[in-house]
Design a protein around this motif. Structure first.
Motif, mmCIF file in Angstrom:
data_model
loop_
_atom_site.group_PDB
_atom_site.id
_atom_site.type_symbol
_atom_site.label_atom_id
_atom_site.label_comp_id
_atom_site.label_asym_id
_atom_site.label_seq_id
_atom_site.Cartn_x
_atom_site.Cartn_y
_atom_site.Cartn_z
ATOM 1 N N ASP A 3 -36.739 23.873 -13.540
ATOM 2 C CA ASP A 3 -37.778 24.064 -12.607
ATOM 3 C C ASP A 3 -38.464 22.748 -12.512
ATOM 4 O O ASP A 3 -37.955 21.667 -12.998
ATOM 5 C CB ASP A 3 -38.708 25.063 -13.279
ATOM 6 N N LYS A 4 -39.493 22.415 -11.691
ATOM 7 C CA LYS A 4 -40.225 21.237 -11.214
ATOM 8 C C LYS A 4 -40.833 20.607 -12.385
ATOM 9 O O LYS A 4 -40.827 19.302 -12.541
ATOM 10 C CB LYS A 4 -40.974 21.462 -9.908
ATOM 11 N N SER A 31 -21.425 19.416 -21.516
ATOM 12 C CA SER A 31 -20.990 19.286 -20.185
ATOM 13 C C SER A 31 -21.634 18.487 -19.189
ATOM 14 O O SER A 31 -22.922 18.141 -19.329
ATOM 15 C CB SER A 31 -20.271 20.488 -19.486
ATOM 16 N N ILE A 32 -21.280 18.062 -18.037
ATOM 17 C CA ILE A 32 -21.836 17.557 -17.085
ATOM 18 C C ILE A 32 -23.008 18.361 -16.701
ATOM 19 O O ILE A 32 -24.053 18.103 -15.879
ATOM 20 C CB ILE A 32 -21.040 16.679 -15.847
ATOM 21 N N GLY A 33 -22.376 19.705 -16.513
ATOM 22 C CA GLY A 33 -23.504 20.492 -15.844
ATOM 23 C C GLY A 33 -24.734 20.832 -16.855
ATOM 24 O O GLY A 33 -25.702 20.869 -16.390
ATOM 25 N N ASN A 34 -24.272 20.541 -18.296
ATOM 26 C CA ASN A 34 -25.535 20.551 -19.071
ATOM 27 C C ASN A 34 -26.569 19.620 -18.737
ATOM 28 O O ASN A 34 -27.652 19.664 -18.779
ATOM 29 C CB ASN A 34 -25.195 20.560 -20.613
ATOM 30 N N VAL A 35 -25.929 18.323 -18.600
ATOM 31 C CA VAL A 35 -26.943 17.148 -18.342
ATOM 32 C C VAL A 35 -27.621 17.362 -17.019
ATOM 33 O O VAL A 35 -28.787 17.019 -17.044
ATOM 34 C CB VAL A 35 -25.938 15.754 -18.326
ATOM 35 N N LEU A 36 -26.892 17.838 -15.963
ATOM 36 C CA LEU A 36 -27.706 18.148 -14.675
ATOM 37 C C LEU A 36 -28.702 19.173 -14.908
ATOM 38 O O LEU A 36 -29.854 18.999 -14.417
ATOM 39 C CB LEU A 36 -26.689 18.561 -13.778
ATOM 40 N N GLY A 40 -32.696 17.733 -14.113
ATOM 41 C CA GLY A 40 -33.227 18.573 -13.091
ATOM 42 C C GLY A 40 -32.345 18.158 -11.735
ATOM 43 O O GLY A 40 -31.828 17.087 -11.725
ATOM 44 N N ASP A 41 -32.438 18.951 -10.690
ATOM 45 C CA ASP A 41 -31.449 18.923 -9.714
ATOM 46 C C ASP A 41 -32.006 18.072 -8.467
ATOM 47 O O ASP A 41 -31.700 18.097 -7.224
ATOM 48 C CB ASP A 41 -30.885 20.375 -9.102
ATOM 49 N N ARG A 42 -33.141 17.553 -8.829
ATOM 50 C CA ARG A 42 -33.862 16.667 -7.672
ATOM 51 C C ARG A 42 -33.918 15.270 -8.351
ATOM 52 O O ARG A 42 -34.316 14.373 -7.637
ATOM 53 C CB ARG A 42 -35.275 17.096 -7.544
ATOM 54 N N SER A 43 -33.217 14.848 -9.294
ATOM 55 C CA SER A 43 -33.349 13.884 -10.159
ATOM 56 C C SER A 43 -32.362 12.682 -9.768
ATOM 57 O O SER A 43 -31.294 12.519 -10.506
ATOM 58 C CB SER A 43 -33.524 14.006 -11.460
ATOM 59 N N TYR A 44 -32.330 12.211 -8.426
ATOM 60 C CA TYR A 44 -31.320 11.288 -8.188
ATOM 61 C C TYR A 44 -31.244 10.081 -9.028
ATOM 62 O O TYR A 44 -30.215 9.585 -9.176
ATOM 63 C CB TYR A 44 -31.432 11.025 -6.589
ATOM 64 N N LYS A 84 -30.211 15.457 1.192
ATOM 65 C CA LYS A 84 -30.325 16.785 0.518
ATOM 66 C C LYS A 84 -31.300 16.553 -0.516
ATOM 67 O O LYS A 84 -31.234 15.821 -1.270
ATOM 68 C CB LYS A 84 -28.751 17.129 -0.103
ATOM 69 N N GLU A 85 -32.061 17.740 -0.516
ATOM 70 C CA GLU A 85 -33.377 18.064 -1.525
ATOM 71 C C GLU A 85 -32.861 18.182 -2.913
ATOM 72 O O GLU A 85 -33.267 17.615 -3.785
ATOM 73 C CB GLU A 85 -34.288 18.970 -0.952
ATOM 74 N N HIS A 86 -31.883 19.131 -3.052
ATOM 75 C CA HIS A 86 -31.282 19.306 -4.355
ATOM 76 C C HIS A 86 -29.834 18.911 -4.572
ATOM 77 O O HIS A 86 -28.995 18.788 -3.770
ATOM 78 C CB HIS A 86 -31.119 20.917 -4.657
ATOM 79 N N LEU A 87 -29.785 18.472 -5.772
ATOM 80 C CA LEU A 87 -28.443 17.623 -6.157
ATOM 81 C C LEU A 87 -27.368 18.776 -6.447
ATOM 82 O O LEU A 87 -27.702 19.622 -7.160
ATOM 83 C CB LEU A 87 -28.550 16.690 -7.404
#
Length: 207
Positions: A3-4, A31-36, A40-44, A84-87
């Motif tokens: 979440d935000k 995993s890379i998914g764990n790290v993402l 957060g999926d907005r953290s470019y 894209k807003e979400h990674l």
């Protein structure tokens, strides 16, 4: 994804490394998914910094790893380029994992660098982080990623484009426009030097 409120907890390189350590403490493989999920999926910014940081550790010395990490960075940069807003990363990338012990050692090794980066860079000239500048940076990062595969054949050469990518990611993370301009300059130099190294290596191998 997170979440935000979790996204807002990542403010520095030290924050990123601390998240990696916590992940490594909880499981045997990360995993890379764990790290993402953790960043957060907005953290470019962190998503650009992390693969590049890993590349400059001993993990990056494994054949093929720099190219794979550059592929991840290029995917992130392409999404930034198109606004894209979400990674998002494909499942086959998210499932790639590393042992928790190696990840913890890499995070510890980068600790001193992280402290210095966080001390040096913070919030100057913020107008160079807005508008068209993120897309200019994303395009430059993609070009830097394209130089990595051929540079794998030159010892330590792929560190240069990855260092420039770290500068771009850090500029986004701490909202530092001056660092963004420095990163663009470093990127141009890295691409030029990389092209020269590849050309020289090709000529030598052809003789």
């Amino acid at each position: 994804m997170t979440d935000k409120s979790q996204d807002r907890t990542v403010h520095s390189v030290c924050d990123i490394l601390e998240k990696l350590r916590k992940l490594a403490d909880k499981q045997n493989r990360v995993s890379i998914g764990n790290v993402l999920n953790a960043i957060g999926d907005r953290s470019y910014g962190p998503a650009l910094i992390l693969p590049a940081l890993i590349e400059i550790t001993p993990i990056g010395g494994i054949p093929g790893v720099p190219t794979f990490l550059a592929f991840i960075v290029a995917l992130v940069a392409a999404q930034l380029l198109f606004g894209k807003e979400h990674l998002w990363l494909p499942q086959f990338v998210q499932k790639r994992a590393i042992s928790a012990d190696k990840l913890h050692k890499a995070a510890d090794k980068l600790g001193g660098i992280a402290v210095r980066l966080d001390r040096w860079f913070h919030g100057r000239m913020p107008h160079f982080i807005k508008g068209v500048w993120p897309r200019i940076a994303a395009g430059m990062v993609i070009l830097l990623c394209l130089t990595v595969p051929p540079l794998e054949f030159v010892p330590f050469a792929s560190t240069a484009p990855m260092a420039a990518i770290i500068a771009f990611g850090l500029a986004f993370l701490v909202r530092d426009g001056l660092l963004m301009l420095i990163a663009i300059g470093a990127g141009v130099i890295s691409i030029a030097v990389g092209a020269g190294l590849v050309s020289s290596s090709t000529l030598i191998s052809g003789q």
